[in-house]
Design a protein around this motif. Structure first.
Motif, PDB file in Angstrom:
ATOM      1  N   PRO A 132       0.801  -1.231   0.000  1.00 56.32           N
ATOM      2  CA  PRO A 132       0.000   0.000   0.000  1.00 56.32           C
ATOM      3  C   PRO A 132       0.830   1.275   0.000  1.00 56.32           C
ATOM      4  O   PRO A 132       0.330   2.338  -0.364  1.00 56.32           O
ATOM      5  N   ALA A 133       2.092   1.190   0.400  1.00 56.28           N
ATOM      6  CA  ALA A 133       2.927   2.386   0.448  1.00 56.28           C
ATOM      7  C   ALA A 133       3.513   2.747  -0.918  1.00 56.28           C
ATOM      8  O   ALA A 133       4.086   3.837  -1.074  1.00 56.28           O
ATOM      9  N   ALA A 134       3.369   1.880  -1.899  1.00 58.74           N
ATOM     10  CA  ALA A 134       3.927   2.159  -3.225  1.00 58.74           C
ATOM     11  C   ALA A 134       3.251   3.390  -3.823  1.00 58.74           C
ATOM     12  O   ALA A 134       2.018   3.480  -3.855  1.00 58.74           O
ATOM     13  N   ASN A 135       4.048   4.329  -4.305  1.00 58.99           N
ATOM     14  CA  ASN A 135       3.518   5.576  -4.864  1.00 58.99           C
ATOM     15  C   ASN A 135       3.522   5.465  -6.389  1.00 58.99           C
ATOM     16  O   ASN A 135       4.480   5.853  -7.058  1.00 58.99           O
ATOM     17  N   VAL A 136       2.429   4.905  -6.916  1.00 57.10           N
ATOM     18  CA  VAL A 136       2.289   4.674  -8.356  1.00 57.10           C
ATOM     19  C   VAL A 136       1.038   5.389  -8.826  1.00 57.10           C
ATOM     20  O   VAL A 136      -0.011   5.308  -8.182  1.00 57.10           O
ATOM     21  N   PHE A 137       1.139   6.092  -9.942  1.00 56.54           N
ATOM     22  CA  PHE A 137      -0.035   6.783 -10.462  1.00 56.54           C
ATOM     23  C   PHE A 137       0.062   6.902 -11.978  1.00 56.54           C
ATOM     24  O   PHE A 137       1.119   6.683 -12.588  1.00 56.54           O
ATOM     25  N   LEU A 138      -1.078   7.239 -12.574  1.00 50.70           N
ATOM     26  CA  LEU A 138      -1.177   7.465 -14.011  1.00 50.70           C
ATOM     27  C   LEU A 138      -1.380   8.945 -14.260  1.00 50.70           C
ATOM     28  O   LEU A 138      -2.059   9.629 -13.489  1.00 50.70           O
ATOM     29  N   LEU A 139      -0.791   9.436 -15.330  1.00 52.16           N
ATOM     30  CA  LEU A 139      -0.999  10.811 -15.768  1.00 52.16           C
ATOM     31  C   LEU A 139      -1.576  10.790 -17.176  1.00 52.16           C
ATOM     32  O   LEU A 139      -1.109  10.029 -18.043  1.00 52.16           O
TER      33      LEU A 139
END
Length: 222
Positions: A132-139
């Motif tokens: 849950p701590a993984a900082n992954v996102f889409l732009l």
């Protein structure tokens, strides 16, 4: 003439082959590998080299309880009542352009709907259930739009899924991989022919130049 494809460095490929990458970077490298025969072949070479190095190591004795501890760990995985996150396919969360599909590396992850972050700019949070701590996102950035100029407090990995952008250093198109750190200051500008969609993994923070951009970056988790 087409620009050469940008690839992950051997340090990332080797760490990925050894299972030493954190969840976010591992997803980014796995996404690149899905569409890059060159890097898949490079991975096979690195894995073969690692296997040869292991073969050359002297034999070592295991502790007397090694087998018992291994079996106990396996039993713990199947303990009754243990709850596992249900795999969630993010194929419709959020919507994608026609003809574009989600990377297989995102199986089991949950992607939020698109959130507004500025005119022509949207983002989506990718939740990794096993970290849950993984900082992954889409732009998702519209044609001709750009992110504010910025650098990075630590390492940021970006994989282009759709469209193209130029950040002052190079042109990045579908399948390209970008690896940035505090030594890089850039401003990605999406090309005029269409929008651009990227997936990114951020360690630390993105350090934007302007106050408003820094505030928006904090809200997004960049």
């Amino acid at each position: 003439m087409n620009a050469p494809v940008q690839h992950p460095g051997d340090d990332l490929l080797l760490a990925h082959a050894a299972g030493q990458l954190a969840a976010g970077p591992a997803i980014l490298v796995a996404t690149h590998l899905e569409g890059c025969a060159h890097c898949r072949e490079r991975m096979r070479t690195l894995q073969a080299t690692g296997g040869a190095l292991l073969e050359s190591l002297p034999e070592a004795s295991l502790p007397p309880d090694a087998l018992a501890r291994t079996m106990a760990s396996i039993d713990a995985l199947h303990r009754p009542g243990r709850e596992w996150p249900a795999p969630v396919q993010p194929t419709a969360h959020p919507a994608l352009p026609d003809g574009m599909s989600w990377p297989k590396a995102l199986r089991g992850c949950q992607a939020s709907r698109w959130h507004w972050m500025g005119p022509g700019m949207r983002w989506s949070r990718v939740t990794v259930p096993y970290d849950p701590a993984a900082n992954v996102f889409l732009l998702r950035i519209a044609a001709g739009k750009f992110l504010p100029q910025h650098t990075h407090s630590e390492r940021e990995l970006t994989q282009v899924l759709y469209g193209r952008f130029h950040d002052g250093r190079a042109m990045f198109g579908p399948g390209d991989f970008d690896d940035t750190d505090p030594t890089i200051r850039h401003q990605p500008v999406v090309q005029a022919e269409g929008e651009c969609i990227c997936i990114a993994s951020v360690e630390g923070r993105v350090v934007f130049d302007g106050f408003i951009a820094r505030t928006l970056g904090t809200l997004v988790g960049m």
